[in-house]
Design an enzyme around this catalytic site. Structure first.
Site, mmCIF file in Angstrom:
data_model
loop_
_atom_site.group_PDB
_atom_site.id
_atom_site.type_symbol
_atom_site.label_atom_id
_atom_site.label_comp_id
_atom_site.label_asym_id
_atom_site.label_seq_id
_atom_site.Cartn_x
_atom_site.Cartn_y
_atom_site.Cartn_z
ATOM 1 N N ALA A 167 0.257 -9.885 -3.941
ATOM 2 C CA ALA A 167 1.375 -8.973 -3.657
ATOM 3 C C ALA A 167 0.860 -7.606 -3.209
ATOM 4 O O ALA A 167 1.400 -6.998 -2.281
ATOM 5 C CB ALA A 167 2.267 -8.831 -4.893
ATOM 6 N N ASP A 168 -0.177 -7.114 -3.867
ATOM 7 C CA ASP A 168 -0.793 -5.860 -3.441
ATOM 8 C C ASP A 168 -1.355 -5.975 -2.030
ATOM 9 O O ASP A 168 -1.225 -5.059 -1.209
ATOM 10 C CB ASP A 168 -1.930 -5.480 -4.391
ATOM 11 N N ILE A 169 -2.027 -7.089 -1.752
ATOM 12 C CA ILE A 169 -2.621 -7.286 -0.437
ATOM 13 C C ILE A 169 -1.541 -7.326 0.635
ATOM 14 O O ILE A 169 -1.670 -6.707 1.703
ATOM 15 C CB ILE A 169 -3.460 -8.576 -0.420
#
Length: 394
Positions: A167-169
């Protein structure tokens, strides 16, 4: 050295963890000057996640090379003044602080747009700047859950998170591409702008296939471990030597070749249980047993050789050691060495090989490593810097 695409661009980043640092590291890869604002003392809390890279954190060294580290306690007016001075000559401000934190310090787009008309402000948050979830804290695993990623990932018995910060990526990638788009737009209009990137929306975009597969309340794709949920055979299969081979079929032509060349049973291609992908998927347990019986008489290398002969897509199931030593990465010379507080470490070049420039591959900074140099460039004397340090502002 040829000119890089973002040479001359200055990015100020109020960042921590992964999403914003991943965005700004990629901007630095293209030549941008990235000034990373960190808390005095400990700095970005991701520095303390682990000590796996000669004492440095694995997450941190991955997303923070080629940056300058400036320590500022932004709760102190003198430190905030330093940041405001930096913004006068900045092109981009990126932040992923807690919801509302940047705006409360006067660093929101609405507060900056009149005095900094060319500034691009990129806010990264869990859920976006409005809506009922606006103020909720968000971490990678929580967004994997909210976006439905966990519902389709794992085994039939248990959901599993992704093994990396997916999700961060996703959010970092959309922030990165959005900043590039905003710089292009500014080149045409002369005006900066505001970018509002939501982790939920970023990962939601990546969930497009399972969403549409479950369109209008249809049954969603099942969790199927490392196998494909709806295409078969597509996934891992054990060979006779205990090794695992990954393979994937995409169409009926490949299915016929797979039966004839790999399984050595051409008649199986017309078996009514298996003569279309839908039927193979429906009867996957019966087909799996037949494949495992055939593979059980072969070593992993022999299975891979047959798959290559049939031109069926296949792969080894690598672990991290296998990725570090991957012969394709070695052959394409994808590794470089960069500095860090713990000494020289290897780093992968960014994806995409360009004929006109080389990526910037410079050191991971220590906490506050560039504070004095940056303050000197702003006109602060050594005495001024000492006073700021004494008050804990830097």
């Amino acid at each position: 050295m040829t000119q890089r695409p973002l040479d001359g661009i200055t990015v100020i980043s109020l960042e921590h963890a992964i999403a914003a640092p991943f965005c700004t590291r990629q901007l630095a890869d293209l030549g941008a000057r990235v000034i990373k604002i960190e808390r005095p003392g400990a700095g970005d809390f991701a520095r303390a996640y682990d000590q796996r890279v000669n004492g440095e954190a694995s997450h941190f060294v991955w997303v923070n090379r080629s940056k300058e580290s400036l320590t500022l306690d932004l709760k102190q007016p003198e430190a905030l003044q330093v940041l405001q001075e930096l913004l006068k000559d900045a092109d981009v401000l990126v932040q992923n602080l807690a919801p509302g934190a940047a705006a409360r310090m006067g660093l929101g787009y609405d507060s900056l747009k009149d005095s900094h008309p060319r500034l691009i402000v990129c806010d990264i948050s869990g859920y976006g700047e409005d809506g009922p979830y606006r103020d909720k804290k968000a971490y990678d695993l929580l967004i994997q859950s909210e976006a439905g990623f966990l519902s389709v990932t794992g085994t039939p018995d248990e959901p599993c998170k992704a093994g990396n910060s997916v999700a961060d990526i996703a959010a970092g990638m959309y922030a990165y591409s959005s900043v590039l788009a905003a710089l292009l737009q500014r080149g045409r209009t002369g005006q900066g702008g505001h970018i509002d990137v939501s982790m939920l929306e970023a990962l939601g975009e990546w969930m497009g296939y399972p969403m549409y597969y479950a369109y209008q309340g249809a049954t969603p794709p099942p969790r199927s471990a490392a196998a494909h949920a709806t295409i078969y055979p597509y996934g891992p299969f054990k060979a006779g030597d205990g090794g695992t081979v990954m393979l994937g079929l995409q169409n009926e032509r490949e299915w016929k070749v797979f039966c004839a060349v790999v399984l050595r049973d051409a008649a199986l291609a017309t078996d009514p249980r298996f003569d279309s992908n839908a039927r193979r998927n429906e009867h996957r347990e019966a087909l799996k047993a037949l494949i495992l019986t055939a593979f059980g008489a072969l070593s992993s290398a022999e299975v891979l050789a047959r798959l290559d002969e049939a031109q069926i897509a296949n792969a080894r199931m690598n672990d991290m050691a296998g990725l570090w030593a991957h012969p394709q990465l070695q052959a394409r010379e994808r590794w470089r060495e960069v500095g860090s507080p713990a000494g020289t470490i290897p780093a992968l070049l960014p994806p995409g090989r360009h004929s006109s420039f080389d990526y910037r591959m410079e050191a991971v900074p220590a906490v506050g490593q560039h504070t004095e140099a940056i303050l000197h460039r702003l006109g602060r004397s050594q005495a001024d810097i000492a006073a700021l340090r004494e008050r804990g502002a830097i």
